[in-house]
Structure formats: structure tokens, C-alpha cells
Enzyme design. Structure first.
Site, short mmCIF file in Angstrom:
data_model
loop_
_atom_site.label_atom_id
_atom_site.label_comp_id
_atom_site.label_asym_id
_atom_site.label_seq_id
_atom_site.Cartn_x
_atom_site.Cartn_y
_atom_site.Cartn_z
N TRP A 1 -2.53 3.87 4.34
CA TRP A 1 -3.88 3.54 3.66
C TRP A 1 -3.70 3.93 2.22
O TRP A 1 -4.53 3.48 1.46
CB TRP A 1 -4.91 4.27 4.59
N HIS A 2 -3.25 5.13 2.17
CA HIS A 2 -3.07 5.86 0.54
C HIS A 2 -2.53 4.74 -0.49
O HIS A 2 -2.76 4.91 -1.36
CB HIS A 2 -2.34 6.98 0.56
N GLY A 3 -1.72 3.98 0.00
CA GLY A 3 -0.84 3.15 -0.87
C GLY A 3 0.18 2.63 -0.35
O GLY A 3 0.78 3.01 0.71
N PHE B 1 -6.61 5.05 -4.75
CA PHE B 1 -6.44 4.63 -3.25
C PHE B 1 -7.37 3.56 -3.01
O PHE B 1 -7.70 3.15 -1.87
CB PHE B 1 -6.13 5.78 -2.27
#
Lengths: 465, 528
Positions: free
Chosen positions: A323-325, A465
């Protein structure tokens, strides 16, 4: 626009003035907030405003459609369609290049020609946050936990409320949306608290995170030759990322309070955790609770066999990492936390408070969290290898002493403020002090932030993000 | 009570009424507009290389709006040509973007200024530009409009009126941050901490402005420096004023500063060695000033070693700022400071000493902040390493036995001097005469072997001869140090304009120090 942009004070003062001018009509206030929020987001790049509006329209329409039908199959189909479009958009902007380049890498290694072209995509700020907010809204309606919002203005401002639009906290409809349906009241205590939150948040960002940032940037490089930089740089990043994100969340909460809204607390002294599971109850709470409610529990949570439970934990944390990248380092970070949670689950419950072993548990937890932040901060796996190989050279150079001194000062400042909250059992612990000591603390925070403004960075880490 | 600032029992303090404060704010706002207009829109702004914010060099320029900007480049950029080197901005409109906001601090913005040089082409330099007063004025006017609208609607409670009025006042005179904080404190309870905090902050600010005047230049410059060149010159300047007598004194450019290990040389020659070597930008006139400082407190050293690299024999006009630096005892680097900048410097000195900036890049990675660098320089008797390469190699034995790739021959190095350098040599010659020509030795720094062939051999000999003549020292004073060393003994790419590496790396430095010690002890042996 950032909370640190020079235009932001003007924006905030004007928005506040116009907003409270319309205090007799809360629906008009919502419209004012919506316009202000779109200006806030469009300030960065107005073209991506269309993405926010489209995401809002999809979630709004899908929410109404789910509520309008009693047929469970159709409800499920609409939910999948709505979330599919939302996630598809997120995937395109955030992960398309990652998967194409990874696939090409594998193909080239296997002796085949690359099959897909990487295209230049700008990542819209906050897309992960407002997409997750929309997904949770649709799932809540599907589950019957929330009613759909009929008023499009209310829903649009819930989706785009500017204090939390670009970096959270990821608000649920059950908490924030209902606040747009009622009259807002701001008491003198709220103003006082908001003022403190702004002071605290800006101090965390300018006085701590931005002071640590250049040193962390110096430390994190695949070609840097010193092992101590790997260690001290990771410790400093541990402070930087917390001060940066917590600072943002605190400023967001303070600003929302000025408009009469309550945003959830996103952090609860995470570095005092004595287990990794405890850490995830305190760190980025809005995301961890989102992952728990909309991913972990639907997968079966801990109501399944032990092995399946571990699989669920790993899946949740790895997706949380992604989800962060789109980067293998985020996946590695998620995997590390997944493994740590599985170990935590396997060896038993938390260490009881007051136990003589608590410091050991705390140290172990902090070390695990730091190892995670090391992976998180590295830009690529090559960086990870380079930084780890530097551990073979433990030469102590003058810069290490300067960085260590900085680390201690920043850590002590943060710890003192957090301990005050813990000891007084009050998130507004400073405000419960007598007026002059409280004023002195605020003044010192202001002065430190002022003295260190030369290193400020307008961007917050979690914007990416 | 109608106003937080007014005590009903003491009507004399009505001077603090919201109407009065608003009026003052309005007048100041209008005055700012008139001043801006009468100044024909000439805004006095400071253009500062981004890396130097919070320290280092800074110069002020008057920027006439709508005209070309002529800018003297940072000293780190070397230029030939007309004096002074004036560069014309390719784009006359400087785009202001991504403005930054600091709580009450100087409101600045970043911009990229493009310089067009006839030889080098376009160069983009990141600049920090203080926000123009017009924007502050507009902010003040916006606050005023808010106050008027709200007051007219009858919606303002007395407390709101007061604080928005204060906000207007602050916006028209000072930073937006303070104004915002004032505007956000509209209740008596918020005053409990916020008001008192502002009183403390105000007291500290006032005290800081006074304290700034009492602080000595050295303390101020040390607090601001985050540029390695400034730090080197500044610290060697200070050392020249405090060093005690020594047997051997080294003076020269950075090839000496980072090419000789004074502590090792002291051990090998069994005599005290100190170095005042600095950077090539300083030049012979600057070295002379350092020697003069040293000689004010001490008898002449038994041995003065002047060590210079051929690349510094051609002086650029803008290097004069460095000569001015030492001749003004560092004062020229301090420049003019606004009251807020003074406050920031003092608060940083008092409240945040461990939060000093690290140097940029590899300098920061090795030395950390200026204080750590100063300590390192002191413990190295005025010499240090260049940390840009050779750090992974552990130990001199491993270095000696390492196998290095072949490096092809490069264009021979020129050893070219210019008139500016020759003029500067006269100052150094004066100090050499004071010390005694018989005590003076000249070392021309080694260059990488691929650059030392053909014309370079004759060029070096000619340079040595002419320098010796300029300094009026005997022929035997030119030390027969190695003219070149293997390419692997140097750093790579430390001087992009010419491409020749000028600094020895940490192990090359040790080997050269051994070689120098042998020559000084009368035991010459092959440098390799």
C-alpha cells in the site's frame, strides 16, 4: 498545497473566516469546505482534481446503488464493480510501472525480450488515502454498518475534507461523515486544544523531522562506506518518519478542530510498545484498523487454524507494505512485520506491564521496528545490499559523533513530550499543566522550530503514498 | 469587559483597543504599499545558493523588476574572462515557486535561476529568495478585509476582534506565522498558554537581537557555516591567530591540506609540525595573511613549507572574496542580517547547538557538522583527509598491495599561471622575507601520472623556477618531491571543470607524507 506552503496561512484564515461567517447554515458550511478542499488539492495540480471528483462520484453512486437493492448477489456485484474501478485506478497510477518493469526483468533474465513498456506516470498525491476511504465506505454500506449518504455535497466533502485528504487519517463514514450532517460547535477548549495541536504538529515536522531529514539523506546511500551510518541513519529515520507523519496527523487534527470536526488519533505512543502487535495498535491506527477490518478479518482473522492465521497475517502485512508504494523494499518491510506478528502470535501474549522483562520486550520490539524502517527507507534492494555491506566497515568518523548527538537530542525531545502525555494520561498533557510552564514548553517548541527553519522541507513523507 | 486588552478599571490602556491596533496595522499596510511604489518596484533581495542557507556566503543584490539580472556566481564556480564576471540571466522572469513557510521565520521561496555564460552555457542554480514584501502586504489586506466583513456583520466577539486586529498588525510588519498564531487564539482560555508563550517568545526575540550585537564574529560565523570551503578558511584563520610556536609550518592550498598528514610528518621528522593550509581560492595573498597572523604571536618557524597545486596558479577574479574573507577576519562573510535572521542565529546558538547542519554530501558523511570538522582539523595539526574516496580500503598495506586498473594517458597538465596569481605572490614573498628565504621550502603538489608527460614536464619545471624567483628563495629550496603519483592515489572527479583529480586520497596522502618526511630528513627514496 501543503500545511507548510506560504499560501496556507492565508488559505486557512480566509476559509475559517468565510466558514464561520456561515455558522447558521451547516449545509452552506459544507459547500464552503468542499470548495476550499478542492482548491487545496488543485493547488498542487488541478488536473488531478478530476480524479478526486471521479472517485467521489463512483463511490457515491455505488453506495446508493448497493443500498437501493435487496438482492445480495447484485449488491455484491455492485460492490466489486465499484471497488474494482477504485482499485484499478489506484493500481494504474501506483503499481502499473512496478509490475511491468518487474515482469520485464524476469523475462529478460529468462532470455525472452521484454513484453511491456514502462510509461511515465505521475502519482497523484493522497490517492491511496482517499481510495481506501471510499472502499471502506462501500463495504460498510454493503455490510449494513453504515447508511449511504444521500446528499452529494456531504459525501463529496467527506471524501475531500482538506485536513485529511492527502495523508489521512483514513476516516470511516461512521466517524467523520456523520459530523457533516450536524451543526458544529467549537468551544474555547477546542480552540485551546487546536492551538496546541498546531504548535505540537509544526514542532514535530519543522523542529524534529526536518532536522533529521538531511542527516538521514546523508546516511542512506548504496555507496556510503560506513557501518555506523547504517545504524545511526536507521535510528534517525525511526525518529524522522514518526515526527513527520505524526506531525502531519496532529496538524490535520488541529485544523479540523478549528472547523468543529474531530479526526481520529492516528498514533498512540507507538515507540513505547512492548510487542509488535502492540505497535500495530499504536502506529498509523487508521490504516492498521482498516487493514484489520477490511482485509484481515474477512480473510478469517484469528478465528481459523494456526497456520491459516499466519497466512492471513502475512497476507495482510505484505499488502499493507505494498500500500505504501510499488517497491520491493516496501514488500520486504511488510513481510518483516508479518513474520514478527506471526512470531508474536506463536510465542504468546504481550508482556504484562510491570514485568521485569518489559524493558527487554520493549528493546526487542523497537529493534524489529527499526529493522523495518531500514528496509522502508532504502530506495531499492541495491540500497539494502549496499548499506548492509557497509556494516563490514565499523570505522568511527567525526560525523558519527555529530549524528549521534543529534539523535539523542531529537529522541529526548520527543520522548519528553510523549512521556508527559503518558504520565498525565492525557493527550493534551501540556494543557493540563499550570499556564506558565505550559506556555514555556510551547515557547521553547516554537523557538526550536524557528531556529531550525533553515532545514525545512515543504513535503511530508506520507504525501508520496 | 468589551475587550481582552482593556481593563475597565484602567481606561488609560485603551491604546491597546482593537480599533487602535487595527488602525496602526492599516497605516503600516498602506505605508508599505507607498514605500513599494516609491521604490519603483526595486526589491532588495538576497540570492543565496541553496546549499548555503543558514550559513556560508551570502550576498545581496538589487533586482530591478523587469530587467535582466546580473549575478556574480558562487565562488565554487570558476570562470575566466572579463572582470568582474557578470552573467546574464537567460530568462528575465524568475519563477517563484514552492514557497516555504516557517513559523514566524523569514518567509522565503525557492527558485531556479538560469545563468547564461558565453563559454560554459546555461547553468541552473537553486536559490533561496525571501518572499517579496508585496505578498505580506496582501496578506495584511486580506486580514483587514476579514475583520471588516465580520465586524460589519456583527459577528465578531470582542476577543475575535482583538486578535484579528493583532493579526493584521503582525501581518503588515512581521512573518505570517506569528500573525496566524495570533489569529487562531480567539478566546480567553487560549490566551492562557498561547498568550504567555508569545510573551516568552517576544522576550527571547528581543534578548536575541541584543545578544547578537555582543557575540563575536567567530561565534556567529561558526554557527552559520555549513559550507566546507568556508569552514576550512574560517578555522585556519582562527588557528593562525591562536597557534603557538612550531618547528615546521605548512601553508598552501587544499592539495596540502588534504595531501599531507601533519601528525604523521611530525612523528617521522621528530619535530613539531603545524599546518595552515587551506584552499586554492585563498591564493598567495590569503596565505600571506595567515602567515602574518601567525608571526604576530610567534617567532618564525624553523621551516616553512609552501605547497601549491598547479591548478591554483590561474586565479579567477571572483576568488577575491576569499582574500577579503581573511583580510576582514571573516566579517565579509557575515554580511547584513535582518533582525529576524539575527534572532534565528542566536536562538540556534542557545537552544539548538546540537542541531547544527551537516555539510552536504560526502563531507557531511565523514566530518558531520562544522564543530566536528574543526575538532578534526585541530587534532590533525591543521590537516585532514578528503573523504570523497578511498574510505572502503582498510589500511595502508592493503592499499599498497591493491591492483589498480590501467588509466590511459590524458592531455598533459598545463601548469599555467596568470597575472592575477603573480600579483598575489608578492604578498607571500613579503612574509617569506620576514621568515627568511633559507628557512623556506617550496613543494609543487603531485598530479596523477596520466597527466604528467610531454609539455607538463617542462611546464612544471618552469613554474617551479618562476615561483622560486617570485619568492626570492634559493634553488635548493624547491623540494624534489614526486611530480606525479599513480592515478589510484588520487580522488576521482574532484574537479569537474578540468577533469584532473587534485586531492590525494587518504592512503595516497600517507604515502606522500612518508615521501616528504624522507626528503626533509635527507633520506630521499622513490615515492612509489
Amino acid at each position: 498545497m501543503s500545511f507548510l506552503a506560504s499560501a496556507f496561512p492565508l488559505f486557512l484564515v480566509i476559509t475559517l473566516a468565510v466558514y464561520w461567517l456561515a455558522h447558521r447554515h451547516f449545509s452552506l458550511q459544507n459547500t464552503i469546505l468542499l470548495v476550499a478542499s478542492y482548491v487545496f488539492y488543485g493547488w498542487w495540480d488541478w488536473r488531478f482534481l478530476s480524479l478526486v471528483i471521479a472517485s467521489t462520484a463512483i463511490a457515491y453512486g455505488a453506495g446508493l446503488a448497493i443500498a437501493a437493492t435487496a438482492d445480495n448477489g447484485r449488491r455484491l456485484a455492485i460492490l466489486w464493480a465499484g471497488n474494482g474501478v477504485l482499485l484499478g485506478t489506484l493500481f494504474f497510477f501506483k503499481y502499473f510501472n512496478f509490475f511491468v518493469s518487474s515482469a520485464n526483468h524476469v523475462l529478460v533474465h529468462a532470455g525472452f525480450p521484454p513484453s511491456g513498456a514502462v510509461i511515465e506516470i505521475i502519482l497523484p498525491i493522497g490517492i491511496s488515502f482517499y481510495t481506501f476511504q471510499a472502499i471502506s465506505y462501500l463495504i460498510d454500506i454493503f455490510r449494513g454498518d453504515a447508511e449511504p449518504e444521500l446528499n452529494p455535497i456531504n459525501f463529496a466533502v467527506f471524501k475531500a475534507f482538506f485536513p485529511q485528504l492527502v495523508a489521512g487519517p483514513i476516516e470511516r463514514s461512521g466517524h467523520l461523515l456523520k459530523q457533516f450532517r450536524q451543526k458544529r460547535i467549537v468551544t474555547p477548549t477546542d480552540i485551546r486544544r487546536a492551538l496546541w495541536l498546531l504548535c505540537y504538529g509544526y514542532f514535530l515536522k519543522i523542529g524534529i523531522a526536518d532536522v533529521a531529514a538531511p542527516v538521514v539523506n546523508t546516511a542512506f546511500s548504496a555507496t556510503q562506506p560506513f557501518g555506523w551510518w547504517t545504524i545511526i541513519g536507521t535510528m534517525l529515520f525511526t525518529i524522522q518518519i514518526y515526527a513527520d507523519f505524526h506531525g502531519y496527523s496532529t496538524i490535520a487534527k488541529g485544523i479540523a478542530l478549528l472547523f468543529g470536526f474531530d479526526l481520529v488519533w492516528n498514533f498512540r505512543h507507538p515507540y513505547f510498545s512492548a510487542s509488535i502487535s502492540d505497535f500495530w495498535h499504536r502506529w498509523h491506527i487508521s490504516l492498521s484498523s482498516w487493514l484489520r477490518d477490511y482485509l484481515y478479518i474477512p480473510l478469517g482473522g484469528n478465528r481459523v487454524g494456526r497456520l491459516r492465521n499466519y497466512v492471513n497475517l502475512m497476507t495482510t502485512m505484505m499488502l499493507g507494505g505494498l500500500w505504501h508504494g510499488a517497491n520491493w523494499t516496501f514488500l520486504a518491510w511488510g513481510t518483516l512485520h508479518g513474520v514478527a506478528l506471526c512470531v508474536n502470535r506463536a510465542v504468546g501474549p504481550h508482556c504484562p506491564s510491570g514485568s521485569m522483562w518489559r524493558p527487554a520486550y520493549w528493546l526487542l520490539t523497537l529493534a524489529t521496528v527499526m529493522a523495518g524502517w531500514f528496509l522502508f527507507r532504502c530506495q531499492s534492494l541495491a540500497d539494502v545490499v549496499g548499506m548492509l555491506s557497509a556494516l563490514g566497515n565499523m570505522e568511527w568518523v567525526p560525523a558519527h559523533a555529530a549524528a549521534l548527538k543529534l539523535l539523542l537530542v531529537l529522541a529526548l525531545q520527543m520522548m519528553a513530550l510523549e512521556l508527559l502525555e503518558v504520565v498525565r494520561r492525557d493527550r493534551f498533557g501540556v494543557l493540563s499543566l499550570p499556564a506558565w510552564p505550559a506556555a514555556a514548553i510551547m515557547a521553547v517548541m516554537f523557538l526550536i522550530a524557528f531556529a531550525t527553519t533553515g532545514t525545512r522541507d515543504e513535503q511530508f513523507i506520507y504525501f508520496q503514498f | 469587559m468589551s475587550n481582552l486588552f482593556i481593563s475597565s478599571s484602567k481606561p488609560r490602556v485603551r491604546i491597546l483597543s482593537w480599533r487602535f491596533v487595527s488602525l496602526v496595522g492599516l497605516l503600516l499596510t498602506l505605508a508599505s504599499l507607498v514605500l513599494l511604489k516609491s521604490a519603483d518596484e526595486k526589491l532588495d533581495i538576497a540570492l543565496v545558493p541553496e546549499a548555503a542557507v543558514g550559513g556560508g556566503f551570502r550576498s545581496s543584490y538589487t533586482l530591478p523588476v523587469g530587467y535582466d539580472l546580473l549575478f556574480v556566481p558562487p565562488t565554487s564556480l570558476a570562470y575566466d574572462g572579463a572582470s568582474p564576471p557578470r552573467l546574464r540571466v537567460a530568462d528575465t522572469t524568475i519563477p517563484l515557486r514552492s514557497a516555504a513557510f516557517g513559523l514566524g521565520g523569514p518567509v522565503v521561496t525557492e527558485t531556479e535561476v538560469i545563468f547564461q555564460h558565453p563559454i560554459e552555457g546555461a547553468i541552473g542554480v537553486r536559490m533561496i529568495v525571501p518572499l517579496v514584501p508585496r505578498q505580506r502586504v496582501l496578506f495584511g489586506l486580506a486580514c483587514l478585509a476579514v475583520v471588516l466583513v465580520l465586524a460589519r456583520q456583527g459577528l465578531l466577539r470582542p476577543a475575535w476582534r482583538s486578535f484579528l486586529a493583532v493579526s493584521l498588525l503582525l501581518a503588515s510588519t512581521r512573518g505570517q506565522g506569528v500573525a496566524l498564531m495570533a489569529a487562531l487564539a480567539p478566546s480567553r482560555s487560549a490566551l492562557r498558554e498561547g498568550g504567555r508563550a508569545l510573551i516568552i517568545v517576544g522576550g527571547v526575540f528581543a534578548g536575541s537581537v541584543l545578544a547578537y550585537e555582543t557575540l563575536d564574529k567567530a561565534t556567529l560565523l561558526a554557527a552559520e557555516t555549513d559550507d566546507i570551503s568556508t569552514a576550512v578558511v574560517f578555522e585556519q584563520l582562527r588557528r593562525s591567530q591562536r597557534l603557538g610556536p612550531t618547528s615546521t609550518l605548512l601553508i598552501g592550498d587544499s592539495s596540502c591540506l588534504m595531501g599531507v598528514n601533519a601528525v604523521r610528518l611530525e612523528r617521522l621528522t621528530a619535530a613539531p609540525v603545524q599546518s595552515l593550509c587551506s584552499i586554492g581560492f585563498l591564493g598567495p595573498r590569503g596565505y600571506a595573511r595567515l602567515l602574518e597572523n601567525y608571526l604576530k604571536r610567534n617567532p618564525p618557524p624553523d621551516r616553512l613549507i609552501i605547497m601549491m597545486h598547479g591548478i591554483s596558479f590561474e586565479r579567477a577574479p571572483d576568488w577575491e572574496v576569499w582574500e577579503n574573507f581573511v583580510e576582514s577576519d571573516g566579517a565579509s562573510a557575515l554580511g547584513q542580517r535582518s533582525a529576524l535572521e539575527r534572532v534565528r542565529i542566536v536562538t540556534r546558538l542557545v537552544l539548538a547547538p546540537p542541531l547544527a547542519h551537516l555539510f552536504g554530501g560526502r563531507w557531511g558523511r565523514y566530518f558531520g557538522d562544522p564543530d566536528a570538522f574543526f575538532n578534526e582539523l585541530e587534532s590533525g595539526n591543521g590537516t585532514t583527509i578528503d573523504p570523497q574516496a578511498g574510505l572502503r580500503m582498510r589500511g595502508i598495506e592493503a592499499f599498497k598491495h591493491a591492483i589498480w586498473p590501467e588509466v590511459p594517458l590524458a592531455a598533459p597538465f598545463g601548469f599555467t599561471r596568470n597575472e592575477r596569481f603573480d600579483r598575489a605572490m608578492s604578498s607571500l614573498a613579503e612574509q617569506v622575507a620576514r621568515i627568511g628565504p633559507e628557512r623556506t621550502l617550496l613543494v609543487i603538489s603531485p598530479i596523477p601520472a596520466p597527466y604528467f608527460h610531454g609539455a607538463a614536464v617542462a611546464g612544471r619545471e618552469a613554474a617551479a623556477r618562476e615561483l622560486r624567483q617570485a619568492l626570492a628563495i634559493p634553488e635548493s629550496a624547491v623540494l624534489a618531491t614526486a611530480a606525479s603519483a599513480p592515478y589510484a592515489h588520487f580522488l576521482e572527479n574532484d574537479h569537474p571543470p578540468s577533469g584532473i583529480p587534485t586531492h590525494l586520497n587518504r592512503w595516497g596522502r600517507e604515502l606522500f607524507t612518508d615521501h616528504l618526511a624522507d626528503l626533509l630528513s635527507g633520506r630521499p627514496r622513490s615515492p612509489s
